[in-house]
Design a protein around this motif. Structure first.
Motif: not given
Length: 320
Positions: A158-164
């Protein structure tokens, strides 16, 4: 044998003596259970609330685990829909649903990690054509499955991982696992929506463990903020921790190129899931992914059922 037995949907399983299982079918065999994870799916199974549940009691819950065959071989097993589950000293398995393990395998680690890791592993490898460099939003990232999803996405490029998730301190811990940006769902709704728009609008894939109100909030915020609404957004529904339903405005399907799909029992074939598991076993055995496994004796199942929440990232493993 001893087993955790459900005799009433309204009460937790109880540790009691149960008849020894017998292998009857052509591919069936009895295995000694060494460890089995107390997954959210197991809790819903024991409550009769999972979408695969029937009204048949008594029930021994438990959907997977690590066991020992009669010849001493260690195996990871995935059970079919059955009332003779894995929270027991023995269970009946289908030999076609086994993954042979190295003799040095840690039964507790694999029993803890396989099910939660499988959710993102199958979603990204089998439910869509995920390409290295694509960005991912993980909704519900602070639980054990979400934490593994961060690691799996990172492992797959994955190039960028955003977590919520809820709690900034817990979200910040995910940076060490590969997270790049965070969205704290515990804030005011207006702020959460703004954070989705600012930090996650350009992702390629959403892994959604929450559904319910969090998804209703995130969906329009993401879609309306995308610079190119014609660029595909794949929204993979995996869990429903926050609620089983959403209200989906028709405009959401017209104003942006969003593709909804699920990943779970039924949407992914059993054969396809099983074909993906040896590679996951290999990565877990190699130490590619970490999980906080908490071991408890099966005899304490009734107390364990009510005393712990798995939202912290722990995964309880019951050992006969």
């Amino acid at each position: 044998m001893h087993a955790a037995v459900v005799r009433d949907w309204a009460t937790p399983p109880r540790y009691e003596v149960f008849a020894d299982p017998t292998a009857l079918g052509e591919h069936e065999e009895v295995v000694e259970v060494l460890a089995s994870g107390l997954h959210p799916r197991v809790r819903s199974q024991a409550a009769g609330s999972h979408y695969t549940s029937t009204d048949t009691l008594p029930l021994i819950p438990g959907i997977d685990g690590v066991g020992r065959r009669a010849d001493g071989t260690l195996v990871y097993f995935v059970l079919p829909d059955t009332n003779l589950g894995a929270l027991a000293e023995q269970t009946v398995v289908d030999a076609r649903r086994l993954v042979t393990l190295p003799a040095s395998s840690d039964p507790v680690l694999l029993a803890a990690a396989m099910n939660p890791a499988m959710s993102s592993w199958i979603a990204l490898r089998d439910r869509l054509s995920f390409t290295a460099g694509e960005s991912v939003l993980i909704m519900g990232a602070t639980g054990s499955a979400g934490q593994l999803a961060v690691q799996v996405a990172k492992h797959l490029g994955a190039g960028e991982i955003v977590v919520a998730g809820r709690g900034q301190a817990r979200l910040d811990l995910l940076r060490a696992l590969g997270a790049d940006r965070t969205i704290d769902l515990a804030g005011p709704l207006e702020q959460v929506a703004a954070d989705y728009a600012a930090r996650a609008a350009e992702v390629d894939v959403v892994l959604d463990y929450l559904w319910g109100p969090p998804t209703e909030l995130a969906l329009p915020a993401l879609l309306q903020a995308r610079r190119d609404r014609g660029r595909l957004l794949s929204w993979i529904e995996i869990g429903s921790v926050a609620g089983p339903d959403i209200a989906l405005p028709s405009a959401a399907l017209r104003q942006a190129n969003v593709h909804f799909l699920g990943s779970g029992q039924g949407s992914a074939s059993t054969a396809g899931i099983l074909a993906s598991l040896p590679a996951l076993v290999e990565e877990l055995s190699r130490g590619s992914f970490v999980i906080d496994a908490v071991t408890r004796p099966l005899r304490d199942v009734e107390a364990v059922w009510g005393e712990r929440s798995q939202s912290s990232g722990e995964r309880i493993v019951l050992v006969p």
